[in-house]
Design a protein around this motif. Sequence first.
Motif, PDB file in Angstrom:
ATOM      1  N   ALA A  91       2.496  11.161   6.010  1.00 31.62           N
ATOM      2  CA  ALA A  91       3.210  12.382   6.379  1.00 31.62           C
ATOM      3  C   ALA A  91       4.696  12.228   6.098  1.00 31.62           C
ATOM      4  CB  ALA A  91       2.970  12.695   7.854  1.00 31.62           C
ATOM      5  N   ARG A  92       5.243  11.100   6.496  1.00 32.37           N
ATOM      6  CA  ARG A  92       6.676  10.838   6.297  1.00 32.37           C
ATOM      7  C   ARG A  92       7.036  10.820   4.813  1.00 32.37           C
ATOM      8  NH1 ARG A  92       9.726   5.718   7.197  1.00 32.37           N
ATOM      9  NH2 ARG A  92      11.658   6.209   8.310  1.00 32.37           N
ATOM     10  N   LEU A  93       6.199  10.160   3.994  1.00 28.94           N
ATOM     11  CA  LEU A  93       6.463  10.081   2.562  1.00 28.94           C
ATOM     12  C   LEU A  93       6.357  11.446   1.894  1.00 28.94           C
ATOM     13  CD1 LEU A  93       4.544   6.774   1.798  1.00 28.94           C
ATOM     14  CD2 LEU A  93       7.005   7.118   1.493  1.00 28.94           C
TER      15      LEU A  93
ATOM     16  N   TYR B 133      -1.659  14.323   2.194  1.00 34.74           N
ATOM     17  CA  TYR B 133      -0.482  15.110   2.565  1.00 34.74           C
ATOM     18  C   TYR B 133       0.303  15.548   1.329  1.00 34.74           C
ATOM     19  CZ  TYR B 133      -1.055  13.521   7.426  1.00 34.74           C
ATOM     20  OH  TYR B 133      -1.516  13.282   8.694  1.00 34.74           O
ATOM     21  N   ALA B 134       0.559  14.607   0.435  1.00 31.90           N
ATOM     22  CA  ALA B 134       1.325  14.939  -0.772  1.00 31.90           C
ATOM     23  C   ALA B 134       0.581  15.974  -1.611  1.00 31.90           C
ATOM     24  CB  ALA B 134       1.591  13.668  -1.579  1.00 31.90           C
ATOM     25  N   TRP B 135      -0.730  15.790  -1.741  1.00 34.33           N
ATOM     26  CA  TRP B 135      -1.526  16.746  -2.520  1.00 34.33           C
ATOM     27  C   TRP B 135      -1.491  18.135  -1.888  1.00 34.33           C
ATOM     28  CZ3 TRP B 135      -5.803  19.568  -1.004  1.00 34.33           C
ATOM     29  CH2 TRP B 135      -6.447  20.284  -2.022  1.00 34.33           C
TER      30      TRP B 135
ATOM     31  N   LEU C 163       0.809  -1.219   0.000  1.00 31.82           N
ATOM     32  CA  LEU C 163       0.000   0.000   0.000  1.00 31.82           C
ATOM     33  C   LEU C 163       0.843   1.270   0.000  1.00 31.82           C
ATOM     34  CD1 LEU C 163      -2.821  -0.985   2.525  1.00 31.82           C
ATOM     35  CD2 LEU C 163      -2.831  -1.160   0.032  1.00 31.82           C
ATOM     36  N   ARG C 164       2.132   1.121   0.201  1.00 33.55           N
ATOM     37  CA  ARG C 164       2.989   2.308   0.307  1.00 33.55           C
ATOM     38  C   ARG C 164       2.976   3.170  -0.952  1.00 33.55           C
ATOM     39  NH1 ARG C 164       8.348   0.606   2.906  1.00 33.55           N
ATOM     40  NH2 ARG C 164       6.805  -0.358   4.278  1.00 33.55           N
ATOM     41  N   PRO C 165       2.963   2.576  -2.164  1.00 33.58           N
ATOM     42  CA  PRO C 165       2.883   3.444  -3.359  1.00 33.58           C
ATOM     43  C   PRO C 165       1.630   4.320  -3.367  1.00 33.58           C
ATOM     44  CG  PRO C 165       3.599   1.246  -3.982  1.00 33.58           C
ATOM     45  CD  PRO C 165       3.181   1.165  -2.543  1.00 33.58           C
ATOM     46  N   LEU C 166       0.513   3.808  -2.829  1.00 33.85           N
ATOM     47  CA  LEU C 166      -0.693   4.632  -2.748  1.00 33.85           C
ATOM     48  C   LEU C 166      -0.482   5.812  -1.806  1.00 33.85           C
ATOM     49  CD1 LEU C 166      -3.526   1.940  -2.411  1.00 33.85           C
ATOM     50  CD2 LEU C 166      -2.611   2.966  -4.493  1.00 33.85           C
TER      51      LEU C 166
END
Length: 258
Positions: A119-121, A80-82, A71-74
């Motif tokens: 958040a970390r990603l 957060y990224a957006w 699920l990490r790629p999602l």
Amino acid sequence: MLFLFVDGLGLGEALEDLFPLLLSLNPHPLDATLGVEGLPQSGTGQTALLTGVNAARLLGHHQGPFPSPRLRPLLKASLYAWAKEEGLALLHANAYRPEYLEKATRGRRLFLSAFAQSARLAGLPLLPLDHPLALPPGFWEDPYGVGAKAAALTRRFDLVVLEYWALDLLAHRDPERLPERFRELTLFLRGFLEEGGELLLTSDHGNAEEPWHPRHTLNPVPLVYTGEAPPPPLDLTGVLPWMQRILTSKYKKSDRNT
């Protein structure tokens, strides 16, 4: 805006006694099952909330408590990224113990929630307990004061995210003590709302609303927003695009760059 994520909160009859403040805010029900058999879980439910993707259907089952590496790629394309790409002033407000973070991030499988991983990603820091911007994620000595501090943070940031996990923890381990946590959450919300904060609240699955057992439930979860909003979504996957519409209308790039 404060995005208050309350882990393990479904809509059920017991909330009339345990959490009447929530019901006074007219929560909209969201389907947390996502069309997948079995009891909803945090890993896939939170991933669906944050990414708009039906993570349970992708895996073929509900999975928790932490998102699997699949699920990490999602999560790289999360709320957060957006928000960061849009130029929003963004705060992941949860406070963490350094020893917990060291243990949780030691191996390939991260023992961090979808919120913390997202958040970390996105390059956001996971704040230590003594950081001036950090909020402990529950078990507050002064919940009203913590709510007031959260409201103050929303005046400094466009979006503040706080993950409250105490309800789910007690629902699994010590359901008889759940009334304490509901009182705590009620006082937090009073402190926040009385300071004029704008609230968005939702959850990933039901649990604490049925305190007579320690399992997750199939109940819908609440969606509360105290501002003006478009028609609400039907399930967890609709929360991200719905939030994007709200935030885009509130904070135009041209306004934020001036």
